[in-house]
Design an enzyme around this catalytic site. Structure first.
Site, PDB file in Angstrom:
ATOM      1  N   GLN A 242      39.909  61.173  25.489  1.00  0.00           N
ATOM      2  CA  GLN A 242      39.276  60.498  26.642  1.00  0.00           C
ATOM      3  C   GLN A 242      39.535  61.347  27.884  1.00  0.00           C
ATOM      4  OE1 GLN A 242      41.448  56.901  25.514  1.00  0.00           O
ATOM      5  NE2 GLN A 242      39.585  55.688  25.745  1.00  0.00           N
ATOM      6  N   ASP A 274      36.223  49.183  33.859  1.00  0.00           N
ATOM      7  CA  ASP A 274      37.367  49.456  32.989  1.00  0.00           C
ATOM      8  C   ASP A 274      38.328  50.455  33.630  1.00  0.00           C
ATOM      9  OD1 ASP A 274      38.695  49.463  30.277  1.00  0.00           O
ATOM     10  OD2 ASP A 274      38.195  51.587  30.463  1.00  0.00           O
ATOM     11  N   GLU A 316      38.900  45.554  36.198  1.00  0.00           N
ATOM     12  CA  GLU A 316      39.978  45.487  35.207  1.00  0.00           C
ATOM     13  C   GLU A 316      41.132  46.286  35.786  1.00  0.00           C
ATOM     14  OE1 GLU A 316      42.279  46.738  31.478  1.00  0.00           O
ATOM     15  OE2 GLU A 316      40.897  48.104  32.430  1.00  0.00           O
ATOM     16  N   HIS A 385      41.506  41.391  24.520  1.00  0.00           N
ATOM     17  CA  HIS A 385      41.506  42.348  23.404  1.00  0.00           C
ATOM     18  C   HIS A 385      42.694  43.299  23.495  1.00  0.00           C
ATOM     19  CE1 HIS A 385      39.968  44.739  26.653  1.00  0.00           C
ATOM     20  NE2 HIS A 385      40.183  45.826  25.940  1.00  0.00           N
ATOM     21  N   ARG A 502      46.777  46.569  18.380  1.00  0.00           N
ATOM     22  CA  ARG A 502      45.866  45.640  19.056  1.00  0.00           C
ATOM     23  C   ARG A 502      44.784  45.130  18.097  1.00  0.00           C
ATOM     24  NH1 ARG A 502      44.078  49.091  24.188  1.00  0.00           N
ATOM     25  NH2 ARG A 502      43.937  50.635  22.530  1.00  0.00           N
TER      26      ARG A 502
HETATM   27  C1  GLC Z   1      41.241  49.342  29.427  1.00  0.00           C
HETATM   28  C2  GLC Z   1      40.826  48.644  28.153  1.00  0.00           C
HETATM   29  C3  GLC Z   1      41.646  49.183  27.012  1.00  0.00           C
HETATM   30  C4  GLC Z   1      41.432  50.663  26.901  1.00  0.00           C
HETATM   31  C5  GLC Z   1      41.675  51.376  28.251  1.00  0.00           C
HETATM   32  C6  GLC Z   1      41.143  52.771  28.239  1.00  0.00           C
HETATM   33  O1  GLC Z   1      42.540  49.061  29.771  1.00  0.00           O
HETATM   34  O2  GLC Z   1      40.965  47.261  28.282  1.00  0.00           O
HETATM   35  O3  GLC Z   1      41.317  48.538  25.810  1.00  0.00           O
HETATM   36  O4  GLC Z   1      42.313  51.189  25.948  1.00  0.00           O
HETATM   37  O5  GLC Z   1      41.039  50.713  29.315  1.00  0.00           O
HETATM   38  O6  GLC Z   1      39.739  52.782  28.336  1.00  0.00           O
END
Ligand code: GLC
Length: 623
Positions: A242, A274, A316, A385, A502
């Protein structure tokens, strides 16, 4: 700044009233856009003009039906704050196979009272592992096994017809290393190399890492990954695949704005931003919650307001209480950034209270959180989640007479079932030997004792739901928790999942749904129905956490123009009470209150409202 360049080429084909509407929106929102861009980029006027052109193109392409939705939402900007809003979050495939399957199950959601559906990432990710879809490879297509963009459009139409708004993730902090931008960077294109944060040697990464926390210390330690193709260290906050994008590059903002507008025109109504806290980096800091994050949000939010005002943003931001409120807009950004934000603290304290059978620490911590702007709403939830990280502040713990470190360790022991007498059946996620942190995975039912066969588990689940639905805000249920689904015993056997516990709490939905043997579903439906008729729960009315009178009882007051509402929650396995004085203080008369959950008068004796084991009441005046 100079006025924007002409937009005639984009708007010429539109009827006069539409053009006037666009111009009125520009007049209204341009100052917000400009104010957002000034602290971000060297040439804000140029960026503004490009954004306005994107907005004009998206506005011109927006369907009649969505223009009508924009109009209705402009007349009811509080739509997402209303008590009838109930959210649901699910993986499309695990819920119903694919997008068409979700559309077929829309009736199930509507029947449950759901008005907002968050489907987990469904844009095309890299092949597994992809962090549950949070490693997006293509923002313009849907994951092939789920359907197509046309299916997405069809789904939003079906949901909209039933009054359900679709929420989708916008993964802002990173893309997959297989994304077109990354591939171009790997091929040596300097324009795209600039979309990322790439360093030729370790000097800057080492300097940054001195103050960076570990997000996935277990399976992805460090925040940088060497890449042979770009011949450099790439910033990778999360997994090595990522790649963090470079928000200091205005082209990145433009790309994301285009994605938002295009998805909004496909009918997406809520964007979940996110990992938004991580989007701006600054040496010497933890590279979270930087002021520029809020400027970026304001820019994106304003563009969506101009082209597609029916949409709202959800932050988030799983961050400390002192940083959280900024995501809902503080100071000059009041009302200009996200409309929704996760109430992580409430979620953590629900579990902390249930394990300790004591509401004191929760009350101290929740009291310290500032009141969100009246035009916004918390997303309240018992779990999601993700794992649960014990965000218990040391100072709050000290004020409640416990050690922060000790309490966090206790909670991890408790919810893995290791603590003597514990009924929690969670799993450890990302143990960090450096800090001693152990985050926890588990479904609501498994964490609350159903898996362990504890007879009080259904009552605990009902209590957790009562707190989440009674706090005020937009409560979001995780798929299957309405049925009391347990941890998925086969979670680790799926490809790419074994090191990520998870997945244990993301079980597939069983159809037909199992019998409601424990009354979990019926209990939840009672709360949903009660909530719908309680204007006191409109999110514009703040929740006020009162000092506990009985350590076992969490007290939440909501002072609404119609009168006060008192939520009282017994978090312990023994009977507890609320002194009548608490009611008097809120202007409620003990003989004249009704518990809106049962529709009956609460049990009152000895100058106190009596609460059974794990009992919850929502009290309002009968007069
Ligand atoms: C956020 C999501 C999580 C993910 C992370 C990276 O925290 O909720 O599931 O691993 O972002 O995208």
């Amino acid at each position: 700044m100079q006025p924007t360049s002409p937009l005639d080429d984009l708007l010429a084909g539109l009827p006069t009233h539409r053009r006037q509407l666009f111009e009125a929106r520009l007049e209204r929102w341009l100052p917000d856009l400009e104010a957002a861009l000034v602290p971000l980029y060297a040439d804000p006027a140029e960026v503004r003009d490009r954004l306005v052109r994107l907005a004009a193109a998206a506005f011109a392409a927006r369907s009649e039906e969505l223009h009508a939705l924009d109009l209705r939402r402009s007349l009811a900007p509080d739509w997402f704050q209303r008590p009838e809003m109930i959210g649901y979050a699910a993986y499309a495939d695990r819920f119903a196979g694919d997008l068409a399957g979700v559309a077929d199950r829309a009736g199930y959601l509507e029947d449950l009272g759901v008005r907002y559906l968050h489907l987990m990432p469904l844009l095309t990710p890299r092949p597994a592992p992809n962090d549950g879809g949070y490693a997006v490879q293509d923002h313009r297509s849907v994951r092939p096994d789920l359907g197509t963009i046309e299916d997405l459009r069809a789904l939003t139409g079906v949901l909209r017809a039933r009054g359900i708004s679709l929420c989708l993730d916008l993964v802002l902090n990173h893309v997959a290393r297989e994304h077109e931008w990354a591939r171009k960077a790997q091929a040596g294109d300097p324009t795209y190399r600039d979309y990322f944060l790439v360093f030729p040697d370790r000097s800057l990464p080492d300097a940054y890492e001195r103050t960076l926390p570990e997000v996935f210390p277990d399976f992805a330690p460090g925040s940088f990954t060497w890449d042979d193709d770009v011949e450099g260290w790439v910033w990778t906050t999360f997994n090595h695949y990522q790649w963090d994008v470079n928000w200091a590059n205005p082209d990145v903002l433009l790309e994301y704005a285009e994605t938002i507008l295009s998805l909004a025109n496909d009918g997406v109504e809520v964007f979940r931003l996110d990992a938004i806290a991580f989007t701006w980096k600054r040496m010497g800091t933890d590279c979270q919650n930087q002021p520029e994050v809020h400027a970026l949000t304001q820019a994106l939010r304003t563009v969506s307001r101009i082209a597609a005002p029916a949409t709202v943003f959800k932050a988030e931001a799983i961050v400390g209480p002192q940083d959280l409120l900024a995501y809902l807009g503080q100071g000059e950004r009041h009302g200009k950034v996200s409309d929704l934000a996760y109430h992580n603290s409430l979620m953590v304290h629900v579990w902390s209270m249930l394990a300790s059978r004591d509401a004191t620490l929760a009350a101290r911590a929740l009291q310290r959180l500032a009141t969100p702007p009246s035009t916004t709403a918390w997303v309240t939830y018992a779990r999601c989640h993700d794992d649960i990280g014990w965000a218990i502040d040391d100072a709050d713990a000290a004020r409640a007479g416990v050690s922060g470190f000790g309490h966090r360790a206790f909670l991890s022991d408790f919810y893995t079932g290791a603590f003597p007498g514990s009924w929690g059946r969670g799993l450890v996620f990302q143990e960090n030997p450096a800090t001693g942190d152990r985050r926890i995975s588990g479904t609501l039912a498994s964490l609350a004792g159903l898996e362990a066969g504890d007879p009080w588990a259904p009552a605990r689940i009902q209590l957790a739901h009562a707190i989440v639905l009674g706090f005020g805000g937009l409560p979001v249920l995780w798929m299957g928790d309405e049925l009391g689904l347990l941890n998925d015993p086969g979670w680790a056997s799926e490809p790419g999942h074994a090191d990520d516990s998870r997945w244990a709490h993301r079980p597939r939905m069983p159809w037909p749904t199992p019998e409601d043997t424990h009354g979990i579903n019926a209990g939840l439906r009672t709360l949903v129905a009660a909530r719908r008729d309680l204007p006191h729960l409109h999110a514009s009315t703040p929740a006020q956490v009162l000092d506990p009178r009985d350590r076992a009882v969490l007290l939440i007051a909501r002072r609404h123009p119609l009168g006060a509402m008192l939520g009282a929650y017994n978090v312990s396995d023994h009977p507890a009470h609320v002194p009548h004085q608490v009611l008097h203080d809120l202007g409620l008369v003990p003989g004249h209150v009704m518990d809106r959950i049962t529709g009956e008068a609460p049990e009152s004796r000895d100058d106190a409202v009596q609460l059974p084991v794990y009992g919850a009441v929502w009290l309002t005046s009968t007069t």
